[in-house]
Design an enzyme around this catalytic site. Sequence first.
Site, PDB file in Angstrom:
ATOM      1  N   ASP A   1       0.818  -1.230   0.000  1.00 41.98           N
ATOM      2  CA  ASP A   1       0.000   0.000   0.000  1.00 41.98           C
ATOM      3  C   ASP A   1       0.843   1.267   0.000  1.00 41.98           C
ATOM      4  O   ASP A   1       0.375   2.320   0.440  1.00 41.98           O
ATOM      5  CB  ASP A   1      -0.927   0.031   1.227  1.00 41.98           C
ATOM      6  CG  ASP A   1      -2.075  -0.944   1.099  1.00 41.98           C
ATOM      7  OD1 ASP A   1      -2.199  -1.567   0.041  1.00 41.98           O
ATOM      8  OD2 ASP A   1      -2.833  -1.089   2.060  1.00 41.98           O
TER       9      ASP A   1
ATOM     10  N   CYS B   1     -17.117 -16.312  -9.503  1.00 42.36           N
ATOM     11  CA  CYS B   1     -18.299 -15.672  -8.917  1.00 42.36           C
ATOM     12  C   CYS B   1     -19.591 -16.214  -9.522  1.00 42.36           C
ATOM     13  O   CYS B   1     -20.642 -16.197  -8.871  1.00 42.36           O
ATOM     14  CB  CYS B   1     -18.244 -14.156  -9.139  1.00 42.36           C
ATOM     15  SG  CYS B   1     -17.058 -13.296  -8.093  1.00 42.36           S
TER      16      CYS B   1
ATOM     17  N   CYS C   1     -23.632 -15.373  -8.710  1.00 44.34           N
ATOM     18  CA  CYS C   1     -23.820 -14.813  -7.368  1.00 44.34           C
ATOM     19  C   CYS C   1     -23.767 -13.283  -7.399  1.00 44.34           C
ATOM     20  O   CYS C   1     -22.893 -12.683  -8.036  1.00 44.34           O
ATOM     21  CB  CYS C   1     -22.740 -15.344  -6.419  1.00 44.34           C
ATOM     22  SG  CYS C   1     -22.850 -14.672  -4.744  1.00 44.34           S
TER      23      CYS C   1
ATOM     24  N   CYS D   1     -24.700  -4.172  -0.419  1.00 48.20           N
ATOM     25  CA  CYS D   1     -24.018  -2.887  -0.265  1.00 48.20           C
ATOM     26  C   CYS D   1     -24.996  -1.809   0.201  1.00 48.20           C
ATOM     27  O   CYS D   1     -25.966  -1.493  -0.496  1.00 48.20           O
ATOM     28  CB  CYS D   1     -23.357  -2.466  -1.576  1.00 48.20           C
ATOM     29  SG  CYS D   1     -22.447  -0.903  -1.428  1.00 48.20           S
TER      30      CYS D   1
ATOM     31  N   CYS E   1     -18.767   4.383  -1.428  1.00 49.66           N
ATOM     32  CA  CYS E   1     -18.311   3.262  -0.602  1.00 49.66           C
ATOM     33  C   CYS E   1     -18.066   3.717   0.837  1.00 49.66           C
ATOM     34  O   CYS E   1     -17.353   4.693   1.084  1.00 49.66           O
ATOM     35  CB  CYS E   1     -17.035   2.678  -1.201  1.00 49.66           C
ATOM     36  SG  CYS E   1     -16.301   1.342  -0.222  1.00 49.66           S
TER      37      CYS E   1
ATOM     38  N   CYS F   1     -15.999  -0.789   6.188  1.00 54.91           N
ATOM     39  CA  CYS F   1     -17.207  -1.599   5.989  1.00 54.91           C
ATOM     40  C   CYS F   1     -16.787  -2.934   5.397  1.00 54.91           C
ATOM     41  O   CYS F   1     -15.995  -2.980   4.453  1.00 54.91           O
ATOM     42  CB  CYS F   1     -18.180  -0.872   5.054  1.00 54.91           C
ATOM     43  SG  CYS F   1     -19.688  -1.796   4.683  1.00 54.91           S
TER      44      CYS F   1
ATOM     45  N   CYS G   1     -19.702  -6.390   1.936  1.00 50.92           N
ATOM     46  CA  CYS G   1     -19.567  -7.114   0.667  1.00 50.92           C
ATOM     47  C   CYS G   1     -18.589  -8.290   0.797  1.00 50.92           C
ATOM     48  O   CYS G   1     -18.709  -9.283   0.075  1.00 50.92           O
ATOM     49  CB  CYS G   1     -19.142  -6.177  -0.460  1.00 50.92           C
ATOM     50  SG  CYS G   1     -17.512  -5.436  -0.265  1.00 50.92           S
TER      51      CYS G   1
ATOM     52  N   CYS H   1     -19.681 -13.100   1.056  1.00 52.97           N
ATOM     53  CA  CYS H   1     -19.162 -13.928  -0.038  1.00 52.97           C
ATOM     54  C   CYS H   1     -19.229 -15.410   0.334  1.00 52.97           C
ATOM     55  O   CYS H   1     -18.701 -15.821   1.368  1.00 52.97           O
ATOM     56  CB  CYS H   1     -17.714 -13.539  -0.339  1.00 52.97           C
ATOM     57  SG  CYS H   1     -16.980 -14.510  -1.683  1.00 52.97           S
TER      58      CYS H   1
END
Length: 320
Positions: free
Chosen positions: A83, A137, A140, A147, A163, A190, A193, A197
Amino acid sequence: MYERSHLRSNPKSLWDKAKSIIVLGVNYHFNCNSLELLSNKEKGIVSVYSRNNDYHKIIKKNLKHLSVQISDLYDCDYKYFIDTAPVMEKPIGMLGGIGWQGKHTNLVSKDFGSWLFLSSIFVNKKINNTHPEIDHCWSCTNCIDICPTSAIVEPYKLDATKCISYLTIEHKGIIDKNLRKLIGNRIYGCDDCLAVCPWNKFAKKSKEISFYPRDDLIKPDLGDFLSLTDEDFRKKFSKSSIKRIGRDRFLRNVLIAVGNSKEKKYKKDIEALLEDESSTVRAMAVWSLKQLIDSNHIENYKKKYFALEKNKNVQEEWLN
């Protein structure tokens, strides 16, 4: 991001000697689901990755050690990133076989679900490529459906300005009034999401004890944060990634959550913040108070504090 897009599109812009990129995933799962706190409005939700020590510092130390080992093994130079540079870890991680970029735009792994920190090591030597991962995915849409702010505008596309992770961490200043109630009691990040999964059923508990949550950040009482001074904030979050947003932005988030709680017991603590040095804190204190008491009582507070207020943003909160 626009100004530095050329760096993201070509890793050689970061280091012209780079010939291979090694992408790594570090598991931070510890059997914790932040969704359980959504209905408990007096508790603040801290994103699970931030409930203990700052992951940057933990991973950086291990990343440096691994880079040295790779350098000795391949007789090469290296640069490593966690990062700290505009590296597109997610698509590169998909090419490297770690996982695939899900519809929520985060990387998903068959072995670890959505709970991975990503980092990378650039080397100036060609290394045989691993097999790319494919998208699993399928049909799905759990992450899109859950969200709170509809920030996932379509599969694999995120509007970052909606977001909650962006709003509560990266966004500076006052948060759009239309989004505040949707934030609920989320005070730092948050995970919604990620948490829904289906691939998380394969997630394994992390072996890194530094990622395990602090007791005071699992189900923190919102009221415990309202009296934080800058010194208190720095001391409490000295080893946490939360520290980087500063006391004022953190209190902004807490005040939004307090307003959404509808609990009148916070009135006195909020009133004290109507005279805070930070205009952002004062503005959110006004909004928060308005969520807890009726308009007639608000007029009493307005008569006392509005004439003293010089900041336009805070004035607008009083007037609208």
